[in-house]
Every structure is written in structure tokens, then in C-alpha cells.
Design a protein around this motif. Sequence first.
Motif, PDB file in Angstrom:
ATOM      1  N   ALA A 108      34.733  -0.209  -2.605  1.00 55.31           N
ATOM      2  CA  ALA A 108      36.107   0.457  -2.091  1.00 55.31           C
ATOM      3  C   ALA A 108      35.989   1.755  -2.197  1.00 55.31           C
ATOM      4  N   LEU A 109      35.349   2.291  -3.558  1.00 54.47           N
ATOM      5  CA  LEU A 109      35.252   3.932  -3.813  1.00 54.47           C
ATOM      6  C   LEU A 109      34.648   4.771  -2.883  1.00 54.47           C
ATOM      7  N   ALA A 110      33.382   3.993  -2.183  1.00 48.92           N
ATOM      8  CA  ALA A 110      32.587   4.464  -1.223  1.00 48.92           C
ATOM      9  C   ALA A 110      33.381   4.661   0.304  1.00 48.92           C
ATOM     10  N   ALA A 111      34.288   3.749   0.257  1.00 41.52           N
ATOM     11  CA  ALA A 111      35.108   3.571   1.642  1.00 41.52           C
ATOM     12  C   ALA A 111      36.518   4.451   1.770  1.00 41.52           C
ATOM     13  N   PHE A 112      36.777   5.150   0.132  1.00 39.05           N
ATOM     14  CA  PHE A 112      38.013   5.519   0.330  1.00 39.05           C
ATOM     15  C   PHE A 112      38.059   7.188   0.843  1.00 39.05           C
ATOM     16  N   ASN A 113      37.521   8.182   0.098  1.00 36.57           N
ATOM     17  CA  ASN A 113      37.327   9.300   0.536  1.00 36.57           C
ATOM     18  C   ASN A 113      36.267   9.900  -0.348  1.00 36.57           C
ATOM     19  N   GLU A 114      35.856  11.292   0.006  1.00 30.75           N
ATOM     20  CA  GLU A 114      34.550  11.825  -0.720  1.00 30.75           C
ATOM     21  C   GLU A 114      34.857  12.198  -2.324  1.00 30.75           C
ATOM     22  N   MET A 115      36.035  12.487  -2.647  1.00 31.28           N
ATOM     23  CA  MET A 115      36.748  12.734  -3.980  1.00 31.28           C
ATOM     24  C   MET A 115      36.567  11.393  -4.859  1.00 31.28           C
ATOM     25  N   THR A 116      36.787  10.147  -4.419  1.00 29.27           N
ATOM     26  CA  THR A 116      36.732   8.894  -5.086  1.00 29.27           C
ATOM     27  C   THR A 116      35.152   8.645  -5.346  1.00 29.27           C
ATOM     28  N   CYS A 117      34.186   9.261  -4.710  1.00 31.70           N
ATOM     29  CA  CYS A 117      32.837   9.017  -5.144  1.00 31.70           C
ATOM     30  C   CYS A 117      32.531   9.427  -6.274  1.00 31.70           C
ATOM     31  N   LEU A 118      33.426  10.436  -6.793  1.00 31.24           N
ATOM     32  CA  LEU A 118      32.972  11.169  -8.002  1.00 31.24           C
ATOM     33  C   LEU A 118      33.400   9.963  -9.291  1.00 31.24           C
ATOM     34  N   ALA A 119      33.842   8.904  -9.049  1.00 34.22           N
ATOM     35  CA  ALA A 119      34.319   7.902  -9.826  1.00 34.22           C
ATOM     36  C   ALA A 119      33.308   7.237 -10.646  1.00 34.22           C
ATOM     37  N   VAL A 120      32.187   6.965  -9.873  1.00 33.65           N
ATOM     38  CA  VAL A 120      31.128   6.234 -10.348  1.00 33.65           C
ATOM     39  C   VAL A 120      30.353   6.902 -11.099  1.00 33.65           C
TER      40      VAL A 120
ATOM     41  N   PHE B  50      34.069   9.286   6.660  1.00 39.70           N
ATOM     42  CA  PHE B  50      34.265   7.899   6.622  1.00 39.70           C
ATOM     43  C   PHE B  50      35.376   7.592   5.570  1.00 39.70           C
ATOM     44  N   ARG B  51      36.334   7.404   6.046  1.00 42.37           N
ATOM     45  CA  ARG B  51      37.674   7.195   4.990  1.00 42.37           C
ATOM     46  C   ARG B  51      38.412   6.011   5.174  1.00 42.37           C
ATOM     47  N   PRO B  52      38.147   4.981   5.541  1.00 38.97           N
ATOM     48  CA  PRO B  52      39.074   3.883   6.041  1.00 38.97           C
ATOM     49  C   PRO B  52      39.961   3.626   5.196  1.00 38.97           C
ATOM     50  N   LEU B  53      40.045   3.390   3.865  1.00 39.90           N
ATOM     51  CA  LEU B  53      40.587   3.002   2.820  1.00 39.90           C
ATOM     52  C   LEU B  53      41.645   4.189   2.600  1.00 39.90           C
ATOM     53  N   GLY B  54      40.982   5.487   2.473  1.00 43.11           N
ATOM     54  CA  GLY B  54      41.647   6.622   2.072  1.00 43.11           C
ATOM     55  C   GLY B  54      42.879   6.646   3.501  1.00 43.11           C
ATOM     56  N   ARG B  55      42.505   6.631   4.561  1.00 43.69           N
ATOM     57  CA  ARG B  55      43.467   6.706   5.541  1.00 43.69           C
ATOM     58  C   ARG B  55      44.531   5.798   5.686  1.00 43.69           C
ATOM     59  N   MET B  56      44.240   4.615   5.115  1.00 47.97           N
ATOM     60  CA  MET B  56      45.255   3.613   4.933  1.00 47.97           C
ATOM     61  C   MET B  56      46.362   4.035   3.830  1.00 47.97           C
ATOM     62  N   VAL B  57      45.722   4.650   2.717  1.00 53.35           N
ATOM     63  CA  VAL B  57      46.727   5.281   1.618  1.00 53.35           C
ATOM     64  C   VAL B  57      47.421   6.297   2.255  1.00 53.35           C
ATOM     65  N   GLU B  58      46.840   7.137   3.003  1.00 53.26           N
ATOM     66  CA  GLU B  58      47.495   8.265   3.467  1.00 53.26           C
ATOM     67  C   GLU B  58      48.582   7.886   4.397  1.00 53.26           C
ATOM     68  N   TRP B  59      48.333   6.929   5.661  1.00 57.61           N
ATOM     69  CA  TRP B  59      49.135   6.615   6.316  1.00 57.61           C
ATOM     70  C   TRP B  59      50.418   5.764   5.771  1.00 57.61           C
TER      71      TRP B  59
END
Length: 525
Positions: free
Chosen positions: A209-221, A78-87
Motif C-alpha cells: 500500500a505504501l508503494a501505491a500511495f505516493n512518492e513520499m510514503t515510500c520513505l516509510a519503509v 503511480f498514486r492510486p491510493l493517494g488519489r483515493m485519499v486526495e479525492w
Amino acid sequence: MTHRDPAEPRPWRTVWRGIALRCVLVPLVVLSPLVALQPSADHRFNVYANGARYLYRPWELAGEAIRSVPQYLALGNFRPLGRMVEWLLDAVTFALTDLFGLPANISLRLVSFAAAIVLTLATVVLAECVVSRGRPFAGPPSAAAAVLPFAVGGSFVAAGRTSTTVLFGGLYFVTAALVLLVAAAAARTAGRNRLGARLGVATVLLGAALAAFNEMTCLAVPLATVVVLIRARLLGLSGRETVRGAGARFAALLWAGFLPVAVPVRAIIAAQCADGSCYSGSDVAPAGALGALPNRLTSWLPPMTWQRATEGPYGHTVTAALLVALVVLLPLVRRFWRDLPHCDTPDRRQAGALAATGFATLLLTATMGALNLQVQRLAAAGWWGLGWRDSALAGAAGGLLTVALLTGLFARSHRTARTHRLGTLAGVLLLVIVAAVATSANRDYRASAAAEKPPFVHDRVAQEIVDFDRSAAGDARRCALRDQFRSALPRDRRTGYPPEMRRFDQAVDTATRRLAGRPFCTEAP
């Protein structure tokens, strides 16, 4: 924090400019041998398909990312925001190709290099926010911040095909920078009494937003939560002051935004992937995590990453690239030496806070990597130092930890000024040598990758797309490249019209029709 030496006055903004210069030049030097490294995995197609599409139709980017959520959830991520950044990064890559006539493989690396610079800057920002007892960036930088670019820059090693230095570097360098900047924001709020309503709302949205970015951003919390506690201890806050302060509110609001998104998503993925049919890169296997943890905790160490980068037939580790890197990096050491008396020197307590931050970042990052089933199998097979999607953040964490240990060892609170300066200089020279060897290792990796047939084909494809030849001879060359791509596929997928062939045609046709108004190969369906 101790007083600076009473040397001739030098504006602290000049010292900061020197740090910014090192944040740019050290990563560029280390990564420069990879500038023509061929694209691999999905990058072989995405740079053309996504880049051409979203460069000319950027308004479709957000809508497509949202529409694709059910499809990707079924695959286990589940990475909608991460995919936006990737694209978006793919579009920037294609824009460089379109604007400057650069082959896409070079444009891809330039975007990745820029993201590595952003990550280096973010690491410096976090360090300064952690060790500063006053308001960060309102005065001279700490000596730790001045040293960090050398440590972080040396971590950008092409430690295998799955390393973030090789694969999806732009995305995962940006991801790691985001994690560190959130932690820096948490550090800045620690010690304050109020957070403010607007900032509170923004923090909740940031958590979601961190939860919707990618797995690695989950570590930010969790990292932000730990950093708040580290800062509170450094500032000497009581338990009551810590819990009631703005830092604790910031962390709590991050969790409040994060959990309502992350928990349902993980539950859906767990139900969808119970039969093991989902994307293996997102597999979570807690049972084997402890066994793989030592492997990931050491995955950033230079000797191990050098070994992974130099495993090919062209691996020598010590090449002319090492000498060239030293020639470029040593003037930066001279600038550092000139600026050092004008930096604030952290004491042992501040060095301990930085070490705790580095270790917490490394532990969280290594745990994320160790939870993956693919990584567990590689660890069990003895692949020490192999890069994965955690490499970008692990390298930054290792840099923080290394500089913290160096700072603590030569802290002025228990050393003379001369010993402190000479010891710090010796540490910086060692880090420069590490960065130079990393540069040489990256050269070896690129040389080995260039000798392999499939990457070589994609290198030529990138050149043919940017230098499109409209003649019959040009079409024949491109169709021959298409045939070579097919011949490099596994034997059972060379006949008919396999999915890889279809992706190839769609991607390169999208690019050439945008750039030249023609198909890549007229013989393609």
C-alpha cells in the motif's frame, strides 16, 4: 529513564490530555491566518469537480482510481491510493460547503488544518514509541512528547506557493502522518520476540500500500528500518537479538510487500519518461541531487521559511498576529509547566535516539526532495527555505530534532532538577515565540495572496457558488467572474475554448448543479 519528582500525584492520563490539547491548538493558532486563503493550482477545480462527484457517488472513487492507473503511469506517477485519499478529502471539503454553507476555500483550509493536527499527533506518537524503554502509552508521557506540539506546530509556515501548508496540505499532511505512524509501529515491535502471522500478513500488505500511495510514503519503509535499529540500540539488544527480533521481521516484511510493487512501477515510469515528457513533479534526476541536498536539509528552518512567506508587498513578519498568537499560546505553556513534574524525563541516551530518528527522517525527506529536477533548479537559483511536497515531513523531522537537542541539553542525568525544569521552560518559550512569528508570517502570506487578481477571482467564485443567486443579476455576476478567469490566463490561451477554461466550466458547473440545480454561468458552452 529517571524517576519523576515526588510531587503531588496527578493521573498521567491528565498529562496526556494536555499534550493532545496542544497538538490541536498550536497548529490551529499558527495556521489560522490562512483560513480564507484562496485555492490554487488544481485545487481551483478539484474541490468542486471531485468533491461534488464523490460526495454523492462515493462508490465510484476506488474504481476510478484504479481505472486511471495507465493514464497516470504515462504521465510519470503511480498514486492510486493517494488519489483515493486526495479525492476523499475533496469530498469532505465539499461536504462542509454543502452542510454549513462555507465557501470552498474556507472548507479546504479547515480540512488541511485537521490534517495538520493529525500530523502533530503522529509526531508525538513516534517520539513516545522511540524513547520509551517500556510499553509506550502505558504510563506517564516523556517530557519530549510534551514539548513536541510547540516545535511541530511552529513548522506550518506558508513558505511559498508550493509549500504543503498552501498546496495540497490535507493530502501531504496525512501522507507525512502515515510515514511517521509506520515508523512508530516499527519502534513498538522492536524488542519483541514474535510478530504473529496476522500482523505479518498485514505488514506485507502495508508495504504494498505504501508503494501505491505516493512518492513520499515510500520513505516509510527505509525509515521504519532505521527506527528498528535505533530502538534496538536504545534497548541494548545484541546484533543477534536485533536481527532475530520482531522489529527486524516487521521491516523485512514491509520491504517484501513494497518492492514487488515499487520496482516494476519505477521501471515502467523510467521507460515512459525517458524523453522528458512526463509530469515534472515526479522527475528523478540523481545527478543533481547532491547539490540540492543542503537546500532541502534546511528547508524547514523557521527564519528561512518566514522569509519565503513574507516576500510579498504586505510582508512585515512582526504584526498584531504575533501578539494574538502569544496571548493564546502562553496559557498552554502554563499548563505545560504544571504538567512537567509528572512527565518522565529522557536521559541523554534516549535524547540521542530521538535525535537519530529526527535526523534520519529529515535526511530521507531532503533526499527525496533533492532528487526532483524542479527542486534542483530552485536550489541552484538560491531559493532557500522554499516549501515543496516534502515540507510537511521535513517540518515534523525538524521538530523531532529540535526537541531531541533541547532534551539532551537539559537532561536530568547531568543537570539538577531545577536547572532541568527552567532550561526546558526556556526552550518551550523560545518555541512559542517561533510559533507566534510563524503565525504572523502566515498572515503576511495570506495578505499578499489576496491582493493578486487570479486568487481573488477564485475567492469570489467560491462565495458565488455557496451563496447561489438564481436571479439574472446573479448569473451576470458569475459570467463576469468567468470572463475574469479567462482574462487572467496567458495571452495565447484567452481565445477559443482552452483546456483551463474547460476545466473551470466543468468544475464550477458540477458544484452548482449539485448545490442549486443550475449551471454556474448560462453563457458557458
